[in-house]
Design a protein around this motif. Structure first.
Motif, PDB file in Angstrom:
ATOM      1  N   GLU A  58       2.211  -6.758 -10.407  1.00 51.32           N
ATOM      2  CA  GLU A  58       1.944  -5.651 -11.319  1.00 51.32           C
ATOM      3  C   GLU A  58       1.024  -4.600 -10.696  1.00 51.32           C
ATOM      4  OE1 GLU A  58      -1.594  -7.295 -14.120  1.00 51.32           O
ATOM      5  OE2 GLU A  58       0.209  -8.555 -14.021  1.00 51.32           O
ATOM      6  N   ASP A  59       0.223  -5.013  -9.686  1.00 48.61           N
ATOM      7  CA  ASP A  59      -0.708  -4.077  -9.064  1.00 48.61           C
ATOM      8  C   ASP A  59      -0.030  -3.140  -8.072  1.00 48.61           C
ATOM      9  OD1 ASP A  59      -2.777  -5.181 -10.503  1.00 48.61           O
ATOM     10  OD2 ASP A  59      -3.398  -6.554  -8.912  1.00 48.61           O
ATOM     11  N   TYR A  60       1.102  -3.551  -7.479  1.00 47.30           N
ATOM     12  CA  TYR A  60       1.756  -2.677  -6.506  1.00 47.30           C
ATOM     13  C   TYR A  60       3.204  -2.345  -6.870  1.00 47.30           C
ATOM     14  CZ  TYR A  60       3.788  -7.007  -4.535  1.00 47.30           C
ATOM     15  OH  TYR A  60       4.455  -8.197  -4.351  1.00 47.30           O
ATOM     16  N   PHE A  61       3.667  -2.808  -8.014  1.00 51.69           N
ATOM     17  CA  PHE A  61       5.026  -2.510  -8.469  1.00 51.69           C
ATOM     18  C   PHE A  61       5.269  -1.002  -8.576  1.00 51.69           C
ATOM     19  CE2 PHE A  61       8.403  -2.314 -11.803  1.00 51.69           C
ATOM     20  CZ  PHE A  61       9.370  -3.043 -11.136  1.00 51.69           C
ATOM     21  N   PRO A  62       4.327  -0.219  -9.139  1.00 55.01           N
ATOM     22  CA  PRO A  62       4.549   1.242  -9.183  1.00 55.01           C
ATOM     23  C   PRO A  62       4.697   1.853  -7.788  1.00 55.01           C
ATOM     24  CG  PRO A  62       2.796   0.616 -10.690  1.00 55.01           C
ATOM     25  CD  PRO A  62       3.086  -0.596  -9.852  1.00 55.01           C
ATOM     26  N   THR A  63       3.970   1.327  -6.798  1.00 56.86           N
ATOM     27  CA  THR A  63       4.068   1.840  -5.434  1.00 56.86           C
ATOM     28  C   THR A  63       5.456   1.589  -4.862  1.00 56.86           C
ATOM     29  OG1 THR A  63       1.701   1.436  -5.084  1.00 56.86           O
ATOM     30  CG2 THR A  63       3.067   1.709  -3.113  1.00 56.86           C
ATOM     31  N   LEU A  64       5.996   0.397  -5.108  1.00 57.27           N
ATOM     32  CA  LEU A  64       7.346   0.088  -4.643  1.00 57.27           C
ATOM     33  C   LEU A  64       8.361   1.055  -5.240  1.00 57.27           C
ATOM     34  CD1 LEU A  64       7.419  -3.829  -4.953  1.00 57.27           C
ATOM     35  CD2 LEU A  64       6.871  -2.465  -2.926  1.00 57.27           C
ATOM     36  N   LEU A  65       8.245   1.301  -6.532  1.00 58.22           N
ATOM     37  CA  LEU A  65       9.207   2.182  -7.194  1.00 58.22           C
ATOM     38  C   LEU A  65       9.019   3.635  -6.782  1.00 58.22           C
ATOM     39  CD1 LEU A  65       9.595   0.760 -10.797  1.00 58.22           C
ATOM     40  CD2 LEU A  65      10.933   0.299  -8.746  1.00 58.22           C
ATOM     41  N   ASP A  66       7.773   4.050  -6.547  1.00 53.83           N
ATOM     42  CA  ASP A  66       7.533   5.424  -6.093  1.00 53.83           C
ATOM     43  C   ASP A  66       8.250   5.680  -4.775  1.00 53.83           C
ATOM     44  OD1 ASP A  66       6.006   6.020  -8.281  1.00 53.83           O
ATOM     45  OD2 ASP A  66       4.067   5.815  -7.261  1.00 53.83           O
ATOM     46  N   TYR A  67       8.147   4.718  -3.847  1.00 53.14           N
ATOM     47  CA  TYR A  67       8.817   4.899  -2.557  1.00 53.14           C
ATOM     48  C   TYR A  67      10.336   4.842  -2.724  1.00 53.14           C
ATOM     49  CZ  TYR A  67      10.201   4.487   2.281  1.00 53.14           C
ATOM     50  OH  TYR A  67      10.814   4.710   3.495  1.00 53.14           O
ATOM     51  N   ALA A  68      10.812   3.944  -3.573  1.00 50.91           N
ATOM     52  CA  ALA A  68      12.256   3.849  -3.806  1.00 50.91           C
ATOM     53  C   ALA A  68      12.805   5.162  -4.358  1.00 50.91           C
ATOM     54  CB  ALA A  68      12.550   2.699  -4.763  1.00 50.91           C
ATOM     55  N   ARG A  69      12.091   5.738  -5.295  1.00 54.54           N
ATOM     56  CA  ARG A  69      12.549   7.002  -5.874  1.00 54.54           C
ATOM     57  C   ARG A  69      12.460   8.136  -4.859  1.00 54.54           C
ATOM     58  NH1 ARG A  69       9.137   5.401 -10.948  1.00 54.54           N
ATOM     59  NH2 ARG A  69      10.715   4.876 -12.516  1.00 54.54           N
ATOM     60  N   GLY A 106       0.793  -1.222   0.000  1.00 51.75           N
ATOM     61  CA  GLY A 106       0.000   0.000   0.000  1.00 51.75           C
ATOM     62  C   GLY A 106       0.817   1.260   0.000  1.00 51.75           C
ATOM     63  N   THR A 107       2.020   1.220   0.588  1.00 50.75           N
ATOM     64  CA  THR A 107       2.840   2.432   0.722  1.00 50.75           C
ATOM     65  C   THR A 107       4.215   2.301   0.080  1.00 50.75           C
ATOM     66  OG1 THR A 107       3.836   1.733   2.824  1.00 50.75           O
ATOM     67  CG2 THR A 107       1.724   2.905   2.936  1.00 50.75           C
ATOM     68  N   GLY A 108       4.669   1.073  -0.118  1.00 52.09           N
ATOM     69  CA  GLY A 108       6.014   0.845  -0.640  1.00 52.09           C
ATOM     70  C   GLY A 108       7.082   0.872   0.436  1.00 52.09           C
ATOM     71  N   TRP A 109       6.706   1.160   1.700  1.00 52.89           N
ATOM     72  CA  TRP A 109       7.712   1.344   2.743  1.00 52.89           C
ATOM     73  C   TRP A 109       8.540   0.095   2.967  1.00 52.89           C
ATOM     74  CZ3 TRP A 109       9.108  -0.639   7.553  1.00 52.89           C
ATOM     75  CH2 TRP A 109      10.044   0.143   8.259  1.00 52.89           C
ATOM     76  N   THR A 110       9.848   0.310   3.085  1.00 48.11           N
ATOM     77  CA  THR A 110      10.798  -0.736   3.452  1.00 48.11           C
ATOM     78  C   THR A 110      11.980  -0.059   4.130  1.00 48.11           C
ATOM     79  OG1 THR A 110      12.269  -2.492   2.652  1.00 48.11           O
ATOM     80  CG2 THR A 110      11.878  -0.653   1.162  1.00 48.11           C
ATOM     81  N   PRO A 111      12.573  -0.683   5.147  1.00 49.34           N
ATOM     82  CA  PRO A 111      13.729  -0.073   5.784  1.00 49.34           C
ATOM     83  C   PRO A 111      15.043  -0.376   5.078  1.00 49.34           C
ATOM     84  CG  PRO A 111      13.131  -2.056   6.957  1.00 49.34           C
ATOM     85  CD  PRO A 111      12.119  -1.885   5.861  1.00 49.34           C
ATOM     86  N   ALA A 112      15.004  -1.312   4.122  1.00 56.82           N
ATOM     87  CA  ALA A 112      16.244  -1.719   3.453  1.00 56.82           C
ATOM     88  C   ALA A 112      15.953  -2.065   2.002  1.00 56.82           C
ATOM     89  CB  ALA A 112      16.869  -2.920   4.172  1.00 56.82           C
ATOM     90  N   PHE A 113      16.845  -1.644   1.130  1.00 59.24           N
ATOM     91  CA  PHE A 113      16.687  -1.901  -0.303  1.00 59.24           C
ATOM     92  C   PHE A 113      17.710  -2.962  -0.717  1.00 59.24           C
ATOM     93  CE2 PHE A 113      14.709   2.102   0.429  1.00 59.24           C
ATOM     94  CZ  PHE A 113      13.654   2.153  -0.470  1.00 59.24           C
ATOM     95  N   ASN A 114      17.350  -4.205  -0.488  1.00 59.14           N
ATOM     96  CA  ASN A 114      18.245  -5.302  -0.845  1.00 59.14           C
ATOM     97  C   ASN A 114      17.481  -6.349  -1.646  1.00 59.14           C
ATOM     98  OD1 ASN A 114      16.692  -6.431   1.206  1.00 59.14           O
ATOM     99  ND2 ASN A 114      18.283  -6.171   2.747  1.00 59.14           N
ATOM    100  N   VAL A 115      18.068  -7.495  -1.827  1.00 57.66           N
ATOM    101  CA  VAL A 115      17.503  -8.611  -2.599  1.00 57.66           C
ATOM    102  C   VAL A 115      17.054  -8.110  -3.967  1.00 57.66           C
ATOM    103  CG1 VAL A 115      16.026 -10.647  -2.488  1.00 57.66           C
ATOM    104  CG2 VAL A 115      16.797  -9.602  -0.377  1.00 57.66           C
ATOM    105  N   ILE A 116      15.752  -8.099  -4.255  1.00 54.81           N
ATOM    106  CA  ILE A 116      15.291  -7.760  -5.606  1.00 54.81           C
ATOM    107  C   ILE A 116      15.503  -6.287  -5.932  1.00 54.81           C
ATOM    108  CG2 ILE A 116      12.923  -7.202  -4.952  1.00 54.81           C
ATOM    109  CD1 ILE A 116      14.036  -9.140  -8.097  1.00 54.81           C
ATOM    110  N   TYR A 117      15.605  -5.429  -4.922  1.00 56.22           N
ATOM    111  CA  TYR A 117      15.774  -4.003  -5.195  1.00 56.22           C
ATOM    112  C   TYR A 117      17.111  -3.721  -5.869  1.00 56.22           C
ATOM    113  CZ  TYR A 117      11.706  -2.829  -2.310  1.00 56.22           C
ATOM    114  OH  TYR A 117      10.439  -2.699  -1.806  1.00 56.22           O
TER     115      TYR A 117
END
Length: 356
Positions: A323-334, A194-205
């Protein structure tokens, strides 16, 4: 109910801790690596400041105890362990090293010996009602076919010491004879759907970030390999159900399963998101420089099987399509420059609720 939790300062353990404090009346004892209880409490308070807003209800129901998974007896005296176990009714073991490249001896000390020590502690708990162990779906190893939830050690070849030691730990959990023992096997865990929040950008990121920077002009993998990814909220909700819901016995997959994208589909999603061309897939050995950059994650672009999740689905554990939440993950990463400007979980959650 008193729940003993390991890994509370980690990603999944922290998400479970939030749910225990917000959605149950459990008291929580968090085992935290530190020199003493005061230092452990300081680490816990730092974690809570990221997870929950100041003054949040429930924070007073969790306390920290200094412990070391890689030491005999968790670094505690027998009297201390017995006192700790006296009131525990549930044990949730989330803590582990998730590094793929640890030397086997070190990985065993943390992931196997640490599990043994937690099992010993749980065995001392006279009021224990359930034991929940977090493993990984990838204990299935490197083999073709369908990976079923009721399969354990079937002679599979492991890709790295992480898989090898998590499989060994599972075998000890299964043979311990503790009441209502359940094993949760998630696949690749990413940020909140829902938010893309993660404390660490590892593995697939990391492969995604490398792709965005043009470091992967080709992909040395199988375009039809399944990349099984699940958001942390799905996994944490499942873990909460196993911890605080009706008792469950056995192994449960929390995975995308047959909805997992192929490597080509994931590459296409990434290419569209970054405005790049879809990369070409090449056979092993044809792009040694790219293989070297990909490192220990490369074998996961060659997974030859699909995870079955029938048992997890019956329990209501269903992951949304990537595919439904991939944009959310990238929005938070950016927004956080891939973690360089990390944000507290509670602030991100509040903004998400406001937007909704």
């Amino acid at each position: 109910m008193t729940t003993l939790l390991t890994g509370a300062t980690g990603f999944l353990g922290g998400e479970l801790l939030v749910r225990l404090l917000q959605e149950t009346d459990h008291d929580v004892v968090a085992l935290i690596r530190a020199r003493d209880d005061a230092a452990a409490q300081e680490r816990l308070d730092e974690t809570l400041s990221v997870l929950l807003p100041p003054g949040a209800a429930g924070r007073g129901r969790v306390r920290a105890v200094a412990a070391h998974l890689d030491r005999p007896g968790l670094g505690l005296r027998v009297k201390e362990r017995n006192a700790l176990a006296r009131d525990v009714e549930a044990v949730v073991h989330c803590a582990a090293s998730v590094q793929f490249t640890l030397p086997l001896e070190e990985a065993l000390r943390i992931n196997l010996d640490g599990t043994r020590e937690i099992l010993d502690l749980a065995g001392r708990a006279p009021r224990l009602e359930r034991f929940v162990h977090v493993s990984t779906a990838y204990v299935a190893g490197d083999r073709p076919g369908v990976y079923r939830e009721d399969e354990g050690n079937v002679g599979q070849a492991c890709r790295n010491t992480y898989e090898q030691t998590k499989l060994a730990a599972e075998l000890h959990v299964e043979s311990a004879g503790l009441p209502n023992t359940s094993i949760l096997r998630p696949s690749i865990v990413v940020g909140d759907s829902g938010t893309g929040w993660t404390p660490a950008f590892n593995v697939i990121y990391w492969p995604l970030q490398a792709f965005a920077r043009g470091l992967f002009p080709v992909v040395p993998g199988d375009p039809d390999a399944r990349i099984d990814i699940v958001p942390v909220d799905t996994v944490a909700d499942a873990l909460l159900a196993l911890t605080a819901g009706d008792p469950h016995r056995g192994t449960v997959h929390v995975v995308a399963g047959d909805q997992a994208p192929t490597a080509r589909e994931l590459a296409t999603m990434a290419a569209e998101a970054f405005g790049a061309a879809v990369p070409t897939f090449v056979a092993p050995g044809e792009a040694p420089d790219v293989e070297q950059r990909a490192g220990a994650f490369l074998p996961y672009f060659r997974v030859r099987g699909v995870f079955d999740a029938a048992r997890g689905h019956r329990l209501g554990f269903r992951a949304p399509k990537l595919e439904d939440y991939f944009p959310t993950l990238l929005d938070y990463a950016r927004a956080t420059r891939w973690g360089k400007r990390g944000q507290p979980r509670w602030q991100v959650q509040d903004r998400g609720l406001a937007a909704a």
